[in-house]
Scaffold this active site. Structure first.
Site, short mmCIF file in Angstrom:
data_model
loop_
_atom_site.label_atom_id
_atom_site.label_comp_id
_atom_site.label_asym_id
_atom_site.label_seq_id
_atom_site.Cartn_x
_atom_site.Cartn_y
_atom_site.Cartn_z
N SER A 270 -108.04 47.27 -24.53
CA SER A 270 -108.01 47.94 -23.23
C SER A 270 -109.42 48.10 -22.69
O SER A 270 -110.40 48.06 -23.44
CB SER A 270 -107.35 49.33 -23.34
OG SER A 270 -106.02 49.23 -23.78
N SER A 308 -103.09 45.04 -23.32
CA SER A 308 -104.37 45.59 -22.86
C SER A 308 -104.12 46.53 -21.69
O SER A 308 -103.55 46.14 -20.68
CB SER A 308 -105.31 44.46 -22.42
OG SER A 308 -106.60 44.94 -22.16
N ASP A 310 -105.62 48.14 -18.72
CA ASP A 310 -106.80 47.87 -17.90
C ASP A 310 -106.70 48.69 -16.61
O ASP A 310 -105.89 48.37 -15.73
CB ASP A 310 -106.89 46.38 -17.60
CG ASP A 310 -106.80 45.54 -18.87
OD1 ASP A 310 -107.50 45.85 -19.83
OD2 ASP A 310 -105.99 44.59 -18.89
#
Length: 402
Positions: A270, A308, A310
């Protein structure tokens, strides 16, 4: 000598070579010759170049297993609850636990500082910040508050199930926040993070537009914990070092006896990105700026993978767009859409350079669970020289140089 607003709480004393021990100071990317983009940075090349923004950090190191912390970003030095700043949250990939995002989306404003920490510590950090806010003068009648807390999962290097963040760590980060230089690398919320298979962490950068483009400042702070194929100024660093995502699957026949390191080839992870500006922007315009910060992440080789999280949190410190509590109308002055493009460029450049700073400043960390090496700077610079990716300021006009 840099002075950093960082409180380090060492909850276990070990002899050298120590778990989590800091190596001698490493250069920032620009100090090593990595000049990103065409716009000049502010004097600190940090998010704190935006007037009023303050950053405080607590690094938590415990024995051979805990490497984590808290990073606090305060939009201004006044009453944050009663003098709210317009804000927006942009999601690149929503695999995360960004607390408080729905109210920011609904109202377009921040009423607390922003905290960054580890995944399983989000709720403890939020509770501690709410307590800190409610105890402040003028908050006696407050019965609702929206803490904004972001995270990345530092479980490779940190015993994350211990949930080691406590109220004193959060309070220390908030109370120590200052407008000076910002510590980078494995500090605060970046103490245990991994990026592109190397040690990640906290990184920051800024851009100051010339008067002809508005004269505004954009600052970015990142918490890097994601993977991909590292690229620096277009040079394929990860590929040249044979450290990149999906190596195992791409190698048809691994050499006999070769064991791939899952840390070195990780793709998921992340990144938290905080963007501050003194440009007078509405929440809608801030969302547009936040979106462009993700362009900076893409330039570093990130691909926003399935696992991830983001996120970009963007806010404006301009007094003309600040929201005071109450129902009285107030005149607002904000920039038109036609004036936004220089801010977009600034956000993308500062985000990209902030990532590089997080890698350049980080140092190798060894815990009981894993060892994650720092990005080898000498080898990286050799690759960058080969691809003519260093010293780009030599070709810039004087107004673009720091």
């Amino acid at each position: 000598m840099r002075l950093f607003a960082t409180v380090i709480l060492a909850l276990g004393v070990v002899a050298a070579p120590a778990y989590g021990q800091r190596a001698p100071e490493r250069p920032r990317a620009r100090e090593a010759g990595v000049v990103v983009g065409v716009l000049a940075p502010g004097p600190l090349n940090a998010i704190t170049d935006v007037a009023g923004v303050r950053v405080g950090q607590t690094t938590i190191t415990e024995g051979d297993s805990v490497q984590t912390g808290v990073t606090a970003i305060l939009p201004h030095g006044g009453d944050l609850f009663h003098e709210r700043v317009p804000a927006a949250i942009h999601v690149g990939n929503g695999f995360g636990k960004l607390l408080g995002s729905t109210q920011v989306d609904e109202l377009g404003e921040l009423e607390t500082p922003i905290l960054l920490t580890c995944t399983l510590c989000v709720w403890k950090a939020a509770d501690a910040m709410v307590g800190w806010m409610l105890a402040r003068p003028g908050m006696e009648d407050v019965r609702s508050i929206n803490p904004v807390v972001g995270e990345t999962n530092d479980g490779v290097l940190n015993a994350i199930r211990l949930r080691p963040v406590a109220w004193q760590h959060v309070t220390a980060a908030l109370e120590s926040a200052s407008a000076g230089p910002v510590a980078e690398g494995n500090v605060g919320a970046g103490a245990g993070t991994v990026a592109f298979g190397w040690k990640g962490g906290i990184g920051t950068s800024s851009r100051r537009l010339p008067a002809s483009l508005g004269g505004y400042t954009v600052g970015v702070l990142v918490q890097t914990n994601y993977g991909g194929v590292l690229s620096i100024n277009g040079a394929p660093v990860g590929r040249e070092m044979r450290q990149f995502a999906f190596q195992r699957q791409l190698q048809a026949a691994p050499p006999s006896g070769t064991a791939m390191n899952p840390v070195r080839e990780r793709a998921d992870g992340s990144v938290m990105i905080v963007v501050a500006t003194d440009a007078p922007l509405s929440a809608a315009s801030l969302d547009r700026v936040a979106m462009r910060a993700l362009a900076g992440i893409a330039r570093t080789g990130g691909s926003f993978t399935n696992g991830s999280g983001d996120y970009v949190i963007a806010f404006s410190t301009a007094d003309s767009v600040r929201r005071r509590t109450g129902s009285a109308p107030r005149a607002i002055t904000d920039l038109p859409n036609d004036a936004m493009s220089p801010l977009f460029q600034a956000a993308a450049e500062a985000a990209e350079e902030a990532v590089y700073n997080s890698l350049f400043r980080a140092t190798t960390v060894r815990t009981r669970a894993a060892t994650v090496e720092a990005l080898p700077i000498d080898r990286t610079l050799e690759i960058l020289r080969r691809y003519n990716a260093l010293g780009w300021d030599r070709t810039l006009p004087p107004g673009a140089r720091p």
